[in-house]
Design an enzyme around this catalytic site. Structure first.
Site, mmCIF file in Angstrom:
data_model
loop_
_atom_site.group_PDB
_atom_site.id
_atom_site.type_symbol
_atom_site.label_atom_id
_atom_site.label_comp_id
_atom_site.label_asym_id
_atom_site.label_seq_id
_atom_site.Cartn_x
_atom_site.Cartn_y
_atom_site.Cartn_z
ATOM 1 C CD GLU A 171 13.719 1.696 -7.775
ATOM 2 O OE1 GLU A 171 13.757 1.429 -8.994
ATOM 3 O OE2 GLU A 171 12.795 2.365 -7.255
ATOM 4 N NE ARG A 230 7.936 3.435 -2.191
ATOM 5 C CZ ARG A 230 7.284 2.818 -3.163
ATOM 6 N NH1 ARG A 230 6.257 2.053 -2.882
ATOM 7 N NH2 ARG A 230 7.681 2.959 -4.391
ATOM 8 C CE LYS A 282 8.694 4.986 -10.655
ATOM 9 N NZ LYS A 282 9.017 4.267 -9.430
HETATM 10 C C1 3PG Z 1 7.288 2.055 -7.575
HETATM 11 O O1 3PG Z 1 7.605 2.615 -6.588
HETATM 12 O O2 3PG Z 1 7.904 2.194 -8.629
HETATM 13 C C2 3PG Z 1 6.103 1.208 -7.550
HETATM 14 O O3 3PG Z 1 5.398 1.358 -6.383
HETATM 15 C C3 3PG Z 1 6.451 -0.210 -7.741
HETATM 16 O O4 3PG Z 1 5.395 -0.660 -8.386
HETATM 17 P P1 3PG Z 1 4.630 -2.000 -8.027
HETATM 18 O O5 3PG Z 1 4.853 -2.278 -6.577
HETATM 19 O O6 3PG Z 1 3.212 -1.672 -8.364
HETATM 20 O O7 3PG Z 1 5.234 -3.048 -8.928
#
Ligand code: 3PG
Length: 212
Positions: free
Chosen positions: A39, A43, A127
């Protein structure tokens, strides 16, 4: 509509790509570890370029787009061959655009009412975000109480590390665990693709321990 994810290994690497040239070595590391899914979050300015590169070089890899906040990007994602979309929340405009374009979405939820809204649209793969801040595995367990029997399944993401991941893998209502602990920005910036491969193998092994 199918959900678009590869769920048999129950692991979704959530990637923030800061340099387009990291996309291929990163995908290679995941594939070497035995994971055919990535994924890439929208960003960073190079995210779409990264998605395009991975799709072209590894057509067998499932590529998802994360952090979808703008419905206008959906058409482009479908044209790039993206298999699934993820968003932190549930923006109806994004969901409408994705539905119209045939892009399966796993929107973010953290409350029962949000699960109700998702269910009312026929969405069952959700999610759970931000997982650790929103109550962690205990919260998923609580939500699974009234919703588990409806077929709702969660992809907890946000603040999960290798140790925490175990708690989620142990739960049948967890379809997959998402996170960056094995593909984080620092590992990518350092070019530590061997380490990414090792951490991904480790995460896959833990997931396999809980395979039904
Ligand atoms: C996301 O976008 O789902 C989270 O920012 C990913 O989470 P993590 O970087 O805290 O694992």
């Amino acid at each position: 509509m199918t959900h678009g994810f590869q769920l048999n290994q129950r692991l979704v690497p959530v990637v923030v790509l800061e340099r387009a040239e990291d996309a291929i070595p990163l995908a290679e590391a995941l594939i070497s570890a035995g994971l055919q899914q990535i994924e890439i979050t929208l960003r960073s300015p190079v995210a779409l370029d990264g998605i395009r590169q991975v799709r072209e070089r590894f057509p067998e890899m499932l590529v998802g787009a994360g952090t979808i906040l703008d419905p206008a990007v959906i058409r482009q994602l479908v044209d790039l061959g993206v298999s699934f979309g993820v968003s932190p929340g549930m923006d109806e405009r994004v969901l409408d655009a994705a539905e119209a374009a045939g892009l399966p979405m796993a929107p973010g939820v953290m409350t029962p009412s949000e699960i109700d809204r998702a269910r009312s649209r026929g969405l069952k793969l959700l999610k759970f975000f931000p997982a650790e801040t929103a109550g962690g595995s205990a919260m998923v367990k609580a939500l699974a109480g009234p919703y588990g029997h409806t077929g709702v399944r969660f992809i907890p993401t946000g603040g999960i590390d290798a140790a925490k991941a175990r708690e989620y893998f142990a739960m049948p209502e967890v379809a997959a665990v998402g996170g960056s602990w094995f593909v984080n920005k620092k590992l990518i910036a350092d070019g530590a693709f061997g380490e990414i491969e090792r951490l991904t193998c480790e995460a896959l092994e833990v997931a396999a321990e809980y395979a039904k």
